[in-house]
Structures are given as C-alpha cells and as structure tokens.
Design a protein around this motif. Sequence first.
Motif, short mmCIF file in Angstrom:
data_model
loop_
_atom_site.label_atom_id
_atom_site.label_comp_id
_atom_site.label_asym_id
_atom_site.label_seq_id
_atom_site.Cartn_x
_atom_site.Cartn_y
_atom_site.Cartn_z
N SER A 164 -12.59 3.57 -44.42
CA SER A 164 -12.03 4.62 -43.55
C SER A 164 -11.75 4.07 -42.15
O SER A 164 -10.71 4.35 -41.55
CB SER A 164 -13.01 5.79 -43.47
N LYS A 165 -12.67 3.28 -41.64
CA LYS A 165 -12.49 2.69 -40.31
C LYS A 165 -11.31 1.72 -40.31
O LYS A 165 -10.50 1.71 -39.37
CB LYS A 165 -13.77 1.95 -39.91
N ALA B 32 -22.69 2.29 -51.08
CA ALA B 32 -21.43 2.99 -51.36
C ALA B 32 -20.92 3.71 -50.13
O ALA B 32 -19.73 3.66 -49.81
CB ALA B 32 -21.61 3.97 -52.51
N VAL B 33 -21.81 4.37 -49.41
CA VAL B 33 -21.41 5.06 -48.18
C VAL B 33 -20.94 4.06 -47.13
O VAL B 33 -19.95 4.29 -46.43
CB VAL B 33 -22.57 5.93 -47.64
N GLY B 34 -21.60 2.93 -47.04
CA GLY B 34 -21.19 1.88 -46.10
C GLY B 34 -19.79 1.36 -46.41
O GLY B 34 -18.97 1.20 -45.50
N ALA C 108 -17.43 2.97 -48.07
CA ALA C 108 -16.48 4.05 -47.82
C ALA C 108 -16.19 4.18 -46.32
O ALA C 108 -15.04 4.36 -45.91
CB ALA C 108 -17.01 5.37 -48.38
N ASN C 109 -17.23 4.08 -45.51
CA ASN C 109 -17.04 4.16 -44.06
C ASN C 109 -16.22 2.98 -43.54
O ASN C 109 -15.36 3.15 -42.66
CB ASN C 109 -18.38 4.22 -43.33
N ARG C 110 -16.49 1.80 -44.07
CA ARG C 110 -15.73 0.62 -43.64
C ARG C 110 -14.25 0.76 -44.00
O ARG C 110 -13.38 0.46 -43.21
CB ARG C 110 -16.31 -0.65 -44.27
N VAL D 250 -26.59 4.17 -53.13
CA VAL D 250 -25.86 5.20 -52.40
C VAL D 250 -25.57 4.73 -50.97
O VAL D 250 -24.47 4.92 -50.45
CB VAL D 250 -26.65 6.53 -52.39
N GLY D 251 -26.54 4.09 -50.34
CA GLY D 251 -26.33 3.58 -48.99
C GLY D 251 -25.21 2.55 -48.94
O GLY D 251 -24.37 2.56 -48.04
#
Length: 92
Positions: free
Chosen positions: A74-75, A66-68, A70-72, A63-64
């Motif tokens: 988005s950025k 995947a969130v990383g 997704a954030n990358r 999960v960590g």
Amino acid sequence: MTHNACATVKWNGGTSWPVESGHGCLGCSEPDFWDGGGFYKALSVPADPLKFVAASSVVGAGVGAAVGFANRASKNAARSAHETTTLADLEK
C-alpha cells in the motif's frame, strides 16, 4: 456467619458489597481469611497448554507478516502515484 458492617458501610466508597450484587459473602473479616487460598476452583484445564501457545504464536507471526507485506504494498502504491508539486506550479 460473619460479623462485619458490610451492608451498612459497603465497599468502593459506599457503592455496593458482594451480597448486594448477587454474590455470596466472602467472609473477609474472619480470622485467617487471607490464608485460605482462592475463592474459585477451575472447571477445566487445557489438555496441553504449550501446544496452544505454540500454535497461536505461529498464527500470530503469520498474520503479522501478512499485514506487514500488505502495508508495504500500500505504501509503495501511494509513493508511485504521488505527484511532486513545485512552488512554480503553485504560483500559476
């Protein structure tokens, strides 16, 4: 039976005491009370706690990651959509 002034003095600055909040008397004023062990006995124990810890660690890492990602993404999308504004543009 215990002998103490809990009902009069109460705990937590006079707020309440165990019996007033619905719990039985713990007998904390009795001799050797603190040497008697815990108040409660566990209803059950996990069959293999290390297996659950390992599984939750793997899930947490996934999960960590995947969130990383997704954030990358988005950025990077925000960075590519960004328009540079100069002082000359603002003075127009």
